[in-house]
Every structure is written in C-alpha cells, then in structure tokens.
Design a protein around this motif. Sequence first.
Motif, PDB file in Angstrom:
ATOM      1  N   PHE A   1      46.439  40.461 -34.952  1.00  0.00           N
ATOM      2  CA  PHE A   1      45.781  40.000 -36.168  1.00  0.00           C
ATOM      3  C   PHE A   1      44.778  41.029 -36.651  1.00  0.00           C
ATOM      4  N   VAL A   2      44.734  41.205 -37.957  1.00  0.00           N
ATOM      5  CA  VAL A   2      43.785  42.122 -38.555  1.00  0.00           C
ATOM      6  C   VAL A   2      42.552  41.319 -38.946  1.00  0.00           C
ATOM      7  N   SER A   3      41.425  41.857 -38.619  1.00  0.00           N
ATOM      8  CA  SER A   3      40.195  41.166 -38.946  1.00  0.00           C
ATOM      9  C   SER A   3      39.984  41.188 -40.457  1.00  0.00           C
ATOM     10  N   MET A   4      39.668  40.037 -41.022  1.00  0.00           N
ATOM     11  CA  MET A   4      39.456  39.961 -42.460  1.00  0.00           C
ATOM     12  C   MET A   4      38.099  40.515 -42.859  1.00  0.00           C
ATOM     13  N   ASN A   5      37.191  40.564 -41.935  1.00  0.00           N
ATOM     14  CA  ASN A   5      35.861  41.070 -42.224  1.00  0.00           C
ATOM     15  C   ASN A   5      35.512  42.127 -41.177  1.00  0.00           C
ATOM     16  N   PRO A   6      36.016  43.345 -41.358  1.00  0.00           N
ATOM     17  CA  PRO A   6      35.767  44.364 -40.340  1.00  0.00           C
ATOM     18  C   PRO A   6      34.288  44.758 -40.320  1.00  0.00           C
ATOM     19  N   PRO A   7      33.787  45.122 -39.188  1.00  0.00           N
ATOM     20  CA  PRO A   7      32.374  45.500 -39.113  1.00  0.00           C
ATOM     21  C   PRO A   7      32.122  46.803 -39.858  1.00  0.00           C
ATOM     22  N   SER A   8      31.025  46.878 -40.508  1.00  0.00           N
ATOM     23  CA  SER A   8      30.662  48.089 -41.227  1.00  0.00           C
ATOM     24  C   SER A   8      29.428  48.694 -40.590  1.00  0.00           C
ATOM     25  N   ARG A   9      29.255  49.956 -40.826  1.00  0.00           N
ATOM     26  CA  ARG A   9      28.095  50.637 -40.246  1.00  0.00           C
ATOM     27  C   ARG A   9      26.851  50.305 -41.058  1.00  0.00           C
TER      28      ARG A   9
END
Length: 55
Positions: free
Chosen positions: A31-39
């Motif tokens: 599954f691909v995360s819908m809200n990927p972490p950002s820097r």
Amino acid sequence: MPQLNPNPWFFIMLSSWLTFSLIIQPKLLSFVSMNPPSRKSTTIPNTTPWTWPWT
C-alpha cells in the motif's frame, strides 16, 4: 501437563507465522501511503518571553 506438549501448538504457530510473513505482510507493505511524511524546516521559531504582571 498438556500445555507443555509442543506437538499441536508448534505447527499452529509455525503455520500462522508463515502465513503472515509470506502472504499478509507483502500485501500490507504494497500500500502506498496517502500522506507521505515531508521534511520539516529546521528553523528555530522566534519566541518572546512571557512578561508576568506580578514580578
């Protein structure tokens, strides 16, 4: 004491572990995360000290 007999329980544990490792885990990891972490920016916020009225 029948609880110490590993005969039926070892097979159940081994089969459930293999089912999880070989079937369920790859499906969950695909599954691909819908809200990927950002820097986040590394800037330090400018804070002002609180002025206490009674000092």
